[in-house]
Scaffold this motif. Structure first.
Motif, PDB file in Angstrom:
ATOM      1  N   HIS A 156       0.850  -1.191   0.000  1.00  0.00           N
ATOM      2  CA  HIS A 156       0.000   0.000   0.000  1.00  0.00           C
ATOM      3  C   HIS A 156       0.888   1.244   0.000  1.00  0.00           C
ATOM      4  O   HIS A 156       2.085   1.168   0.268  1.00  0.00           O
ATOM      5  N   CYS A 157       0.250   2.378  -0.264  1.00  0.00           N
ATOM      6  CA  CYS A 157       0.987   3.632  -0.334  1.00  0.00           C
ATOM      7  C   CYS A 157       0.150   4.738   0.311  1.00  0.00           C
ATOM      8  O   CYS A 157      -1.055   4.838   0.070  1.00  0.00           O
TER       9      CYS A 157
ATOM     10  N   LYS B  97       4.829  16.019  -0.126  1.00  0.00           N
ATOM     11  CA  LYS B  97       4.885  15.268  -1.385  1.00  0.00           C
ATOM     12  C   LYS B  97       5.812  14.059  -1.317  1.00  0.00           C
ATOM     13  O   LYS B  97       6.612  13.794  -2.202  1.00  0.00           O
ATOM     14  N   HIS B  98       5.679  13.305  -0.243  1.00  0.00           N
ATOM     15  CA  HIS B  98       6.406  12.046  -0.098  1.00  0.00           C
ATOM     16  C   HIS B  98       5.381  10.924   0.009  1.00  0.00           C
ATOM     17  O   HIS B  98       4.285  11.107   0.541  1.00  0.00           O
ATOM     18  N   TYR B  99       5.773   9.769  -0.508  1.00  0.00           N
ATOM     19  CA  TYR B  99       4.945   8.576  -0.403  1.00  0.00           C
ATOM     20  C   TYR B  99       5.537   7.648   0.637  1.00  0.00           C
ATOM     21  O   TYR B  99       6.746   7.432   0.671  1.00  0.00           O
ATOM     22  N   VAL B 100       4.668   7.103   1.464  1.00  0.00           N
ATOM     23  CA  VAL B 100       5.066   6.095   2.441  1.00  0.00           C
ATOM     24  C   VAL B 100       4.533   4.762   1.915  1.00  0.00           C
ATOM     25  O   VAL B 100       3.321   4.553   1.848  1.00  0.00           O
ATOM     26  N   TYR B 101       5.447   3.910   1.496  1.00  0.00           N
ATOM     27  CA  TYR B 101       5.081   2.590   0.998  1.00  0.00           C
ATOM     28  C   TYR B 101       5.181   1.600   2.155  1.00  0.00           C
ATOM     29  O   TYR B 101       6.153   1.628   2.914  1.00  0.00           O
ATOM     30  N   TYR B 102       4.166   0.750   2.255  1.00  0.00           N
ATOM     31  CA  TYR B 102       4.150  -0.198   3.370  1.00  0.00           C
ATOM     32  C   TYR B 102       3.459  -1.483   2.975  1.00  0.00           C
ATOM     33  O   TYR B 102       2.737  -1.547   1.987  1.00  0.00           O
ATOM     34  N   ARG B 103       3.733  -2.490   3.767  1.00  0.00           N
ATOM     35  CA  ARG B 103       3.070  -3.781   3.623  1.00  0.00           C
ATOM     36  C   ARG B 103       2.225  -4.013   4.874  1.00  0.00           C
ATOM     37  O   ARG B 103       2.646  -3.671   5.974  1.00  0.00           O
ATOM     38  N   TYR B 104       1.049  -4.562   4.653  1.00  0.00           N
ATOM     39  CA  TYR B 104       0.146  -4.798   5.783  1.00  0.00           C
ATOM     40  C   TYR B 104      -0.236  -6.266   5.843  1.00  0.00           C
ATOM     41  O   TYR B 104      -0.722  -6.836   4.870  1.00  0.00           O
ATOM     42  N   ASP B 105      -0.016  -6.854   7.000  1.00  0.00           N
ATOM     43  CA  ASP B 105      -0.471  -8.212   7.286  1.00  0.00           C
ATOM     44  C   ASP B 105      -1.687  -8.095   8.197  1.00  0.00           C
ATOM     45  O   ASP B 105      -1.576  -7.604   9.328  1.00  0.00           O
TER      46      ASP B 105
END
Length: 101
Positions: free
Chosen positions: A60-61, A68-76
């Motif tokens: 997800h983002c 103007k920064h994107y935080v990319y992450y994974r979610y379990d």
């Protein structure tokens, strides 16, 4: 509430971005404030960011709109209920690298 963890490369990314904002803008604390709010949002509502299908079903983002920064992450999802922030990337930079696992 979800637990939020950082991929090992993320703290250095945050320090570099924060340093740039403090030295080069008229709003030196803006990025740090947005970063703090983003982590709080991800704890409370982990699916707040849209999916990034090209990186897999768990990616997800979340956009930090002012900096103007994107935080990319994974979610379990539960039972783990865990967010792992894997990349913070400027909207102004070239193509982002693949997301770490």
């Amino acid at each position: 509430m979800a637990r939020v963890h950082l991929h090992p490369t993320v703290p250095a990314q945050i320090r570099a971005i924060d340093r740039w904002w403090r030295q080069n803008t008229g709003r030196p604390t803006l990025f740090r404030e947005e970063w703090t709010r983003a982590k709080q949002k991800l704890r409370a509502t982990p699916l707040i960011g849209p999916p990034v299908p090209s990186e897999g079903p768990d990616a997800h983002c979340l956009l930090l709109a002012k900096s103007k920064h994107y935080v990319y992450y994974r979610y379990d999802a539960p039972p783990l209920d865990e967010v792992v922030i894997v990349l913070v990337w400027s909207h102004h930079r070239d193509e982002r690298p693949p997301l770490p696992r």
